[in-house]
Write an enzyme that holds these catalytic residues in place. Structure first.
Site, PDB file in Angstrom:
ATOM      1  CD  GLU A 121      -2.935  -1.259   2.243  1.00 18.76           C
ATOM      2  OE1 GLU A 121      -2.814  -0.498   3.229  1.00 18.76           O
ATOM      3  OE2 GLU A 121      -3.870  -2.082   2.130  1.00 18.76           O
ATOM      4  CD  GLU A 181      -4.755 -10.968  -5.642  1.00 20.16           C
ATOM      5  OE1 GLU A 181      -4.170  -9.958  -5.203  1.00 20.16           O
ATOM      6  OE2 GLU A 181      -5.906 -11.289  -5.304  1.00 20.16           O
TER       7      GLU A 181
HETATM    8  N1  THU Z   1      -5.982  -6.552  -2.132  1.00 16.67           N
HETATM    9  C1  THU Z   1      -5.184  -7.493  -2.696  1.00 16.67           C
HETATM   10  O1  THU Z   1      -3.973  -7.528  -2.449  1.00 16.67           O
HETATM   11  N2  THU Z   1      -5.760  -8.389  -3.523  1.00 16.67           N
HETATM   12  C2  THU Z   1      -7.073  -8.421  -3.842  1.00 16.67           C
HETATM   13  O2  THU Z   1      -7.491  -9.245  -4.640  1.00 16.67           O
HETATM   14  C3  THU Z   1      -7.995  -7.473  -3.232  1.00 16.67           C
HETATM   15  C4  THU Z   1      -7.407  -6.450  -2.361  1.00 16.67           C
HETATM   16  C5  THU Z   1      -5.372  -5.569  -1.242  1.00 16.67           C
HETATM   17  C6  THU Z   1      -5.328  -4.170  -1.771  1.00 16.67           C
HETATM   18  C7  THU Z   1      -5.250  -3.365  -0.506  1.00 16.67           C
HETATM   19  O3  THU Z   1      -3.894  -3.296  -0.094  1.00 16.67           O
HETATM   20  C8  THU Z   1      -6.024  -4.207   0.502  1.00 16.67           C
HETATM   21  O4  THU Z   1      -6.092  -5.501  -0.038  1.00 16.67           O
HETATM   22  C9  THU Z   1      -7.422  -3.681   0.786  1.00 16.67           C
HETATM   23  O5  THU Z   1      -8.130  -3.449  -0.379  1.00 16.67           O
END
Ligand code: THU
Length: 159
Positions: free
Chosen positions: A64, A75
């Site tokens: 993030e 992913e």
């Molecule tokens: N996130 C993922 O890493 N993969 C997903 O398929 C959905 C969401 C992450 C993005 C963000 O850092 C956190 O989860 C909350 O949305």
């Protein structure tokens, strides 16, 4: 007017022990990848692990950023790492998990589904999918493209 039904097949396993050995190992690698997640804003940690055709494993975790859209899902971190570091290798399977308490296996976001679908097209080989949330049921699918039936195809850009 015509109606078209689009369906996909999920296999549902009650727990990790019901998976095959390689599936369990890949899910373990995805779980380990949770340790490198950088999720100070959502606290939603996600880990992804790709099984390559030489049986090596490439992992990714969500990263993030204070400028929220600049972050990236686990992913895509994993797939882009594989694509850039090992462009000649085929991705055989992907396992995705989270440490966030969910009642069902994690479902990849739309942008990640689009990316996974294109990697399948690129390598002309299906990528098996394993979805978990650490506890409870685990879903598997024979390929990633079924998760996004109406994906945007790069073929359209070549016309
Ligand atoms: N996130 C993922 O890493 N993969 C997903 O398929 C959905 C969401 C992450 C993005 C963000 O850092 C956190 O989860 C909350 O949305």
């Amino acid at each position: 007017m015509e109606k078209i039904a689009i369906s996909c097949i999920l296999e549902v396993y009650p727990n990790v022990d019901a998976l095959s050995t390689w599936q369990q190992q890949l899910l373990q690698a995805a779980t380990k990848a949770l340790d490198s997640a950088y999720a100070p804003y959502s606290q939603f940690r996600v880990g992804a692990a790709l099984l390559m055709d030489d049986d090596s494993i490439v992992t990714g975790s969500n990263q993030e950023n204070a400028a929220y859209p600049s972050g990236l899902c686990a992913e895509r971190v994993a797939f882009f790492t594989a694509g850039s570091q090992f462009p000649g290798k085929i991705i055989k399977a992907v396992a995705i998990t989270t440490s966030y308490p969910l009642e069902q296996p994690i479902a990849p976001c739309g942008a990640c589904r689009q990316v996974m679908a294109e990697y399948e097209l690129k390598q002309q080989t299906p990528i098996q999918l394993i979805l978990s949330s650490g506890e409870g049921n685990i879903y598997t699918m024979a390929n990633c493209r079924d998760m996004l039936p109406l994906y945007f195809s790069g073929e359209w850009l070549k016309k």
